[in-house]
Design a protein around this motif. Structure first.
Motif, PDB file in Angstrom:
ATOM      1  N   TRP A 207       1.200  -1.118   0.247  1.00 40.66           N
ATOM      2  CA  TRP A 207      -0.068   0.387  -0.215  1.00 40.66           C
ATOM      3  C   TRP A 207       0.685   0.950   0.437  1.00 40.66           C
ATOM      4  O   TRP A 207       0.449   2.295  -0.452  1.00 40.66           O
ATOM      5  N   ARG A 208       1.877   1.063   0.558  1.00 38.06           N
ATOM      6  CA  ARG A 208       2.576   2.362   0.880  1.00 38.06           C
ATOM      7  C   ARG A 208       3.541   2.319  -0.841  1.00 38.06           C
ATOM      8  O   ARG A 208       3.315   3.937  -0.694  1.00 38.06           O
ATOM      9  N   THR A 209       3.817   1.444  -1.248  1.00 36.91           N
ATOM     10  CA  THR A 209       3.789   2.041  -2.372  1.00 36.91           C
ATOM     11  C   THR A 209       3.648   2.099  -3.786  1.00 36.91           C
ATOM     12  O   THR A 209       3.560   2.814  -4.140  1.00 36.91           O
ATOM     13  N   ILE A 210       1.577   1.597  -3.851  1.00 35.19           N
ATOM     14  CA  ILE A 210       0.987   2.134  -4.977  1.00 35.19           C
ATOM     15  C   ILE A 210       0.742   4.100  -4.212  1.00 35.19           C
ATOM     16  O   ILE A 210       0.638   4.176  -5.108  1.00 35.19           O
ATOM     17  N   LEU A 211       0.902   3.596  -3.204  1.00 41.67           N
ATOM     18  CA  LEU A 211       0.727   5.399  -2.606  1.00 41.67           C
ATOM     19  C   LEU A 211       1.995   6.127  -3.538  1.00 41.67           C
ATOM     20  O   LEU A 211       1.728   7.377  -4.310  1.00 41.67           O
ATOM     21  N   LYS A 212       3.019   6.009  -3.216  1.00 42.22           N
ATOM     22  CA  LYS A 212       3.870   6.488  -3.545  1.00 42.22           C
ATOM     23  C   LYS A 212       4.498   7.030  -5.116  1.00 42.22           C
ATOM     24  O   LYS A 212       4.745   8.056  -5.908  1.00 42.22           O
ATOM     25  N   VAL A 213       3.995   5.744  -5.998  1.00 43.61           N
ATOM     26  CA  VAL A 213       3.857   5.087  -7.147  1.00 43.61           C
ATOM     27  C   VAL A 213       2.967   6.591  -7.604  1.00 43.61           C
ATOM     28  O   VAL A 213       3.324   7.230  -8.700  1.00 43.61           O
TER      29      VAL A 213
ATOM     30  N   THR B 237       1.626   8.816  -6.142  1.00 45.69           N
ATOM     31  CA  THR B 237       1.724  10.409  -5.982  1.00 45.69           C
ATOM     32  C   THR B 237       2.579  10.796  -6.468  1.00 45.69           C
ATOM     33  O   THR B 237       2.602  12.267  -7.526  1.00 45.69           O
ATOM     34  N   THR B 238       4.287  10.188  -6.958  1.00 42.01           N
ATOM     35  CA  THR B 238       5.041  10.619  -8.527  1.00 42.01           C
ATOM     36  C   THR B 238       4.770  10.327  -9.573  1.00 42.01           C
ATOM     37  O   THR B 238       4.998  11.534 -10.254  1.00 42.01           O
ATOM     38  N   ALA B 239       3.512   9.504  -9.678  1.00 44.21           N
ATOM     39  CA  ALA B 239       2.918  10.012 -11.149  1.00 44.21           C
ATOM     40  C   ALA B 239       2.236  10.938 -11.547  1.00 44.21           C
ATOM     41  O   ALA B 239       1.677  11.664 -12.565  1.00 44.21           O
ATOM     42  N   ALA B 240       1.901  11.292 -10.398  1.00 42.13           N
ATOM     43  CA  ALA B 240       0.426  12.183 -10.269  1.00 42.13           C
ATOM     44  C   ALA B 240       1.281  13.551 -10.236  1.00 42.13           C
ATOM     45  O   ALA B 240       1.652  14.380 -11.784  1.00 42.13           O
ATOM     46  N   LEU B 241       2.947  14.187  -9.995  1.00 39.72           N
ATOM     47  CA  LEU B 241       3.267  15.333  -9.882  1.00 39.72           C
ATOM     48  C   LEU B 241       4.264  15.330 -11.261  1.00 39.72           C
ATOM     49  O   LEU B 241       4.250  16.448 -11.765  1.00 39.72           O
ATOM     50  N   VAL B 242       4.383  13.816 -12.355  1.00 40.00           N
ATOM     51  CA  VAL B 242       5.106  14.205 -13.075  1.00 40.00           C
ATOM     52  C   VAL B 242       3.871  15.220 -14.171  1.00 40.00           C
ATOM     53  O   VAL B 242       4.644  15.710 -15.567  1.00 40.00           O
ATOM     54  N   ALA B 243       2.632  14.207 -13.751  1.00 42.55           N
ATOM     55  CA  ALA B 243       2.004  14.508 -15.257  1.00 42.55           C
ATOM     56  C   ALA B 243       1.891  16.269 -15.091  1.00 42.55           C
ATOM     57  O   ALA B 243       1.660  16.797 -15.527  1.00 42.55           O
ATOM     58  N   LEU B 244       1.238  16.732 -13.658  1.00 44.04           N
ATOM     59  CA  LEU B 244       1.347  17.953 -13.481  1.00 44.04           C
ATOM     60  C   LEU B 244       2.960  18.986 -13.935  1.00 44.04           C
ATOM     61  O   LEU B 244       2.509  19.636 -14.605  1.00 44.04           O
ATOM     62  N   GLY B 245       4.312  18.118 -13.653  1.00 44.37           N
ATOM     63  CA  GLY B 245       5.157  18.984 -14.025  1.00 44.37           C
ATOM     64  C   GLY B 245       4.649  19.275 -15.919  1.00 44.37           C
ATOM     65  O   GLY B 245       5.407  19.739 -15.991  1.00 44.37           O
TER      66      GLY B 245
END
Length: 94
Positions: A67-73, A75-83
């Motif tokens: 669950w922690r890994t899913i949350l990190k991935v 979050t990272t995907a959302a930030l990359v998409a936002l960037g």
């Protein structure tokens, strides 16, 4: 050591200590039967229970890590998409 039989009922009066002993024997027999029913009746039963607890702890730890890994991935995907969206909007990099 059993007491007298009540007339017309066939009920035998027994002393409280005799009743307690009979109940204790019955409880022990029931516990043994229940443990045997789930395969925990031999000398290895304690080790089996400890192994099951270790397995359950490992499962809980793995589940938490997933669950922690899913949350990190996520979050990272959302930030990359936002960037990326911001870079396109500001026409950066190309």
């Amino acid at each position: 050591m059993s007491g007298p039989v009540l007339p017309d009922t066939g009920v035998r009066i027994i002393h409280v200590d005799e009743l307690k002993a009979a109940l204790e024997r019955a409880a022990e027999m029931g516990a043994r039967k229940a443990l045997e029913g789930v395969g925990l009746h031999d000398a290895e039963a304690g080790k089996d229970v400890r192994d099951l607890r270790e397995l359950l702890d490992a499962w809980r730890s793995a589940r938490s890590t997933v669950w922690r890994t899913i949350l990190k991935v996520s979050t990272t995907a959302a930030l990359v998409a936002l960037g990326a969206g911001l870079a396109v909007k500001l026409k950066i990099g190309g």
